[in-house]
Scaffold this motif. Structure first.
Motif, PDB file in Angstrom:
ATOM      1  N   ALA A   1      21.773 -36.500  73.338  1.00 43.22           N
ATOM      2  CA  ALA A   1      21.294 -35.651  72.250  1.00 43.22           C
ATOM      3  C   ALA A   1      22.421 -35.258  71.307  1.00 43.22           C
ATOM      4  CB  ALA A   1      20.630 -34.398  72.821  1.00 43.22           C
ATOM      5  N   VAL A   2      23.640 -35.082  71.856  1.00 45.03           N
ATOM      6  CA  VAL A   2      24.750 -34.663  71.007  1.00 45.03           C
ATOM      7  C   VAL A   2      25.157 -35.782  70.048  1.00 45.03           C
ATOM      8  CG1 VAL A   2      26.666 -35.385  72.518  1.00 45.03           C
ATOM      9  CG2 VAL A   2      26.928 -33.391  71.037  1.00 45.03           C
ATOM     10  N   LEU A   3      24.923 -37.026  70.441  1.00 49.10           N
ATOM     11  CA  LEU A   3      25.198 -38.158  69.548  1.00 49.10           C
ATOM     12  C   LEU A   3      24.071 -38.329  68.539  1.00 49.10           C
ATOM     13  CD1 LEU A   3      26.753 -40.686  68.678  1.00 49.10           C
ATOM     14  CD2 LEU A   3      25.661 -41.920  70.558  1.00 49.10           C
ATOM     15  N   LEU A   4      22.830 -38.266  69.015  1.00 46.03           N
ATOM     16  CA  LEU A   4      21.678 -38.422  68.113  1.00 46.03           C
ATOM     17  C   LEU A   4      21.618 -37.299  67.090  1.00 46.03           C
ATOM     18  CD1 LEU A   4      18.973 -39.433  70.754  1.00 46.03           C
ATOM     19  CD2 LEU A   4      20.063 -40.928  69.089  1.00 46.03           C
ATOM     20  N   GLY A   5      22.032 -36.101  67.494  1.00 44.56           N
ATOM     21  CA  GLY A   5      21.915 -34.966  66.589  1.00 44.56           C
ATOM     22  C   GLY A   5      23.081 -34.768  65.651  1.00 44.56           C
ATOM     23  N   ARG A   6      24.102 -35.559  65.758  1.00 39.88           N
ATOM     24  CA  ARG A   6      25.308 -35.352  64.953  1.00 39.88           C
ATOM     25  C   ARG A   6      25.038 -35.441  63.447  1.00 39.88           C
ATOM     26  NH1 ARG A   6      29.294 -32.547  63.897  1.00 39.88           N
ATOM     27  NH2 ARG A   6      29.557 -32.336  66.138  1.00 39.88           N
ATOM     28  N   PHE A   7      24.101 -36.303  63.031  1.00 43.43           N
ATOM     29  CA  PHE A   7      23.852 -36.490  61.604  1.00 43.43           C
ATOM     30  C   PHE A   7      22.739 -35.590  61.074  1.00 43.43           C
ATOM     31  CE2 PHE A   7      26.219 -40.242  62.624  1.00 43.43           C
ATOM     32  CZ  PHE A   7      26.920 -40.557  61.473  1.00 43.43           C
ATOM     33  N   ASN A   8      22.206 -34.709  61.902  1.00 41.89           N
ATOM     34  CA  ASN A   8      21.146 -33.806  61.469  1.00 41.89           C
ATOM     35  C   ASN A   8      21.663 -32.376  61.525  1.00 41.89           C
ATOM     36  OD1 ASN A   8      18.759 -31.906  62.349  1.00 41.89           O
ATOM     37  ND2 ASN A   8      17.827 -33.605  61.232  1.00 41.89           N
ATOM     38  N   ALA A   9      21.529 -31.633  60.426  1.00 36.64           N
ATOM     39  CA  ALA A   9      22.139 -30.307  60.329  1.00 36.64           C
ATOM     40  C   ALA A   9      21.633 -29.348  61.406  1.00 36.64           C
ATOM     41  CB  ALA A   9      21.884 -29.721  58.943  1.00 36.64           C
ATOM     42  N   ALA A  10      20.321 -29.279  61.593  1.00 39.93           N
ATOM     43  CA  ALA A  10      19.763 -28.347  62.576  1.00 39.93           C
ATOM     44  C   ALA A  10      20.168 -28.739  63.995  1.00 39.93           C
ATOM     45  CB  ALA A  10      18.246 -28.289  62.454  1.00 39.93           C
ATOM     46  N   LEU A  11      20.067 -30.020  64.312  1.00 42.57           N
ATOM     47  CA  LEU A  11      20.422 -30.481  65.660  1.00 42.57           C
ATOM     48  C   LEU A  11      21.921 -30.360  65.906  1.00 42.57           C
ATOM     49  CD1 LEU A  11      18.163 -33.648  66.146  1.00 42.57           C
ATOM     50  CD2 LEU A  11      17.650 -31.243  66.559  1.00 42.57           C
ATOM     51  N   ARG A  12      22.711 -30.639  64.888  1.00 48.63           N
ATOM     52  CA  ARG A  12      24.168 -30.541  65.011  1.00 48.63           C
ATOM     53  C   ARG A  12      24.575 -29.122  65.387  1.00 48.63           C
ATOM     54  NH1 ARG A  12      25.223 -32.877  60.449  1.00 48.63           N
ATOM     55  NH2 ARG A  12      25.537 -31.053  59.134  1.00 48.63           N
ATOM     56  N   THR A  13      23.841 -28.138  64.896  1.00 45.91           N
ATOM     57  CA  THR A  13      24.156 -26.741  65.168  1.00 45.91           C
ATOM     58  C   THR A  13      23.650 -26.289  66.530  1.00 45.91           C
ATOM     59  OG1 THR A  13      24.037 -26.251  62.800  1.00 45.91           O
ATOM     60  CG2 THR A  13      23.860 -24.392  64.298  1.00 45.91           C
ATOM     61  N   LEU A  14      22.458 -26.727  66.908  1.00 45.00           N
ATOM     62  CA  LEU A  14      21.793 -26.174  68.091  1.00 45.00           C
ATOM     63  C   LEU A  14      22.004 -26.976  69.375  1.00 45.00           C
ATOM     64  CD1 LEU A  14      18.411 -25.272  66.358  1.00 45.00           C
ATOM     65  CD2 LEU A  14      20.138 -23.653  67.158  1.00 45.00           C
ATOM     66  N   VAL A  15      22.117 -28.287  69.253  1.00 43.03           N
ATOM     67  CA  VAL A  15      22.144 -29.143  70.446  1.00 43.03           C
ATOM     68  C   VAL A  15      23.314 -28.843  71.391  1.00 43.03           C
ATOM     69  CG1 VAL A  15      22.604 -31.525  71.179  1.00 43.03           C
ATOM     70  CG2 VAL A  15      20.707 -31.040  69.632  1.00 43.03           C
ATOM     71  N   PRO A  16      24.560 -28.635  70.910  1.00 42.46           N
ATOM     72  CA  PRO A  16      25.648 -28.380  71.865  1.00 42.46           C
ATOM     73  C   PRO A  16      25.396 -27.166  72.767  1.00 42.46           C
ATOM     74  CG  PRO A  16      26.560 -28.989  69.742  1.00 42.46           C
ATOM     75  CD  PRO A  16      25.084 -28.802  69.535  1.00 42.46           C
ATOM     76  N   VAL A  17      24.912 -26.061  72.177  1.00 46.07           N
ATOM     77  CA  VAL A  17      24.627 -24.874  72.978  1.00 46.07           C
ATOM     78  C   VAL A  17      23.512 -25.166  73.977  1.00 46.07           C
ATOM     79  CG1 VAL A  17      23.786 -22.496  72.905  1.00 46.07           C
ATOM     80  CG2 VAL A  17      25.428 -23.284  71.205  1.00 46.07           C
ATOM     81  N   MET A  18      22.482 -25.876  73.519  1.00 38.80           N
ATOM     82  CA  MET A  18      21.372 -26.211  74.413  1.00 38.80           C
ATOM     83  C   MET A  18      21.814 -27.148  75.529  1.00 38.80           C
ATOM     84  SD  MET A  18      18.152 -26.691  71.819  1.00 38.80           S
ATOM     85  CE  MET A  18      17.453 -25.297  70.926  1.00 38.80           C
ATOM     86  N   CYS A  19      22.714 -28.075  75.231  1.00 33.30           N
ATOM     87  CA  CYS A  19      23.233 -28.967  76.272  1.00 33.30           C
ATOM     88  C   CYS A  19      23.983 -28.158  77.338  1.00 33.30           C
ATOM     89  CB  CYS A  19      24.167 -30.008  75.661  1.00 33.30           C
ATOM     90  SG  CYS A  19      23.324 -31.377  74.839  1.00 33.30           S
ATOM     91  N   GLY A  20      24.762 -27.177  76.890  1.00 33.66           N
ATOM     92  CA  GLY A  20      25.470 -26.328  77.845  1.00 33.66           C
ATOM     93  C   GLY A  20      24.515 -25.520  78.697  1.00 33.66           C
ATOM     94  N   ALA A  21      23.492 -24.950  78.047  1.00 37.59           N
ATOM     95  CA  ALA A  21      22.501 -24.147  78.781  1.00 37.59           C
ATOM     96  C   ALA A  21      21.723 -24.999  79.778  1.00 37.59           C
ATOM     97  CB  ALA A  21      21.547 -23.479  77.799  1.00 37.59           C
ATOM     98  N   ALA A  22      21.506 -26.268  79.435  1.00 33.36           N
ATOM     99  CA  ALA A  22      20.755 -27.169  80.315  1.00 33.36           C
ATOM    100  C   ALA A  22      21.625 -27.770  81.414  1.00 33.36           C
ATOM    101  CB  ALA A  22      20.124 -28.293  79.491  1.00 33.36           C
ATOM    102  N   GLY A  23      22.931 -27.477  81.383  1.00 39.08           N
ATOM    103  CA  GLY A  23      23.825 -27.991  82.413  1.00 39.08           C
ATOM    104  C   GLY A  23      24.120 -29.473  82.287  1.00 39.08           C
ATOM    105  N   VAL A  24      24.120 -29.999  81.065  1.00 41.79           N
ATOM    106  CA  VAL A  24      24.452 -31.407  80.848  1.00 41.79           C
ATOM    107  C   VAL A  24      25.884 -31.659  81.335  1.00 41.79           C
ATOM    108  CG1 VAL A  24      24.858 -33.167  79.086  1.00 41.79           C
ATOM    109  CG2 VAL A  24      22.870 -31.666  78.916  1.00 41.79           C
ATOM    110  N   PRO A  25      26.113 -32.684  82.165  1.00 39.60           N
ATOM    111  CA  PRO A  25      27.447 -32.938  82.730  1.00 39.60           C
ATOM    112  C   PRO A  25      28.519 -33.112  81.659  1.00 39.60           C
ATOM    113  CG  PRO A  25      25.787 -34.263  83.839  1.00 39.60           C
ATOM    114  CD  PRO A  25      25.098 -33.631  82.670  1.00 39.60           C
ATOM    115  N   TRP A  26      29.704 -32.559  81.953  1.00 37.83           N
ATOM    116  CA  TRP A  26      30.800 -32.560  80.986  1.00 37.83           C
ATOM    117  C   TRP A  26      31.268 -33.961  80.598  1.00 37.83           C
ATOM    118  CZ3 TRP A  26      32.856 -29.704  77.475  1.00 37.83           C
ATOM    119  CH2 TRP A  26      32.818 -28.319  77.567  1.00 37.83           C
ATOM    120  N   ALA A  27      31.480 -34.821  81.580  1.00 40.38           N
ATOM    121  CA  ALA A  27      32.132 -36.102  81.309  1.00 40.38           C
ATOM    122  C   ALA A  27      31.370 -36.912  80.268  1.00 40.38           C
ATOM    123  CB  ALA A  27      32.282 -36.897  82.603  1.00 40.38           C
TER     124      ALA A  27
END
Length: 212
Positions: A114-140
């Motif tokens: 999601a962090v790659l797909l959302g990079r070119f979209n303003a809303a996703l670029r802003t929200l996806v990183p926080v949501m990935c952290g909240a969802a426990g997406v693995p760091w590596a």
């Protein structure tokens, strides 16, 4: 973009480069404020200034990439630490927006991608990183895809500005800028399209299961 270009041109080169770093970094770090920050436009403006010699091209690209990556890292950390609390404090106009729902669906469907797909979209670029952290997406995997997304997005934005600056006198920089903006607009719609198609497939699959 003209106003942002004028503001960047009015400050020393080191400060302009710092702004080019800070705006992409602040987008995912400050979700509410990030939606108002014109980071993509600022990167394009830095490309125009780089063409005219006001900024080093390599430095503009490097600062943009580092800022984008740093923002993704901070956003993920914030999501891991305060994700549910941040979501609870967001205003209803944000949580009820199409961009917020798309970000939720994109993270739920694609996880770290999601962090790659959302990079070119303003809303996703802003929200996806926080949501990935909240969802426990693995760091590596998240960090690897964050780096890839930053390396694709930041140079693309600066390159649009370089092309616009280089062709301003020759055949109209506004035309190049419009064409580049159209390309970025098309790429920004890709995550939404993938999310929509995935949702439709899920609905169709659920319908077939029910019918069976």
């Amino acid at each position: 973009m003209a106003w942002i270009q004028e503001q960047l041109a009015a400050v020393p080169a080191w400060l302009a480069l710092l702004i080019v770093f800070l705006l992409p970094m602040a987008e995912p770090s400050l979700p509410l404020l990030g939606m108002l920050l014109p980071s993509q436009t600022a990167l394009m403006a830095s490309g125009v200034l780089a063409h005219h010699g006001a900024l080093p091209v390599s430095a503009a690209i490097a600062m943009a990439v580092l800022g984008a990556l740093a923002g993704n890292v901070i956003g993920h950390l914030l999501g891991r630490r305060w994700g549910p609390r941040l979501a609870a404090n967001l205003p209803a106009r944000v949580t009820g927006s199409r961009g917020y729902r798309a970000a939720l669906h994109t993270v739920g469907t694609y996880s770290a991608r999601a962090v790659l797909l959302g990079r070119f979209n303003a809303a996703l670029r802003t929200l996806v990183p926080v949501m990935c952290g909240a969802a426990g997406v693995p760091w590596a995997r998240y960090l690897g895809l964050s780096l890839l997304g930053s390396l694709l997005w930041a140079p693309s934005c600066v390159a649009v500005g370089l092309l616009a600056g280089g062709s301003w006198q020759k055949w109209g920089g506004s035309g190049v800028l419009a064409a580049g903006s159209a390309v970025l607009l098309l790429t920004s719609s890709l995550p939404m399209l993938l999310s929509y198609l995935s949702s439709r497939r899920s609905q169709a699959s659920a319908g077939l299961t029910t019918a069976g």
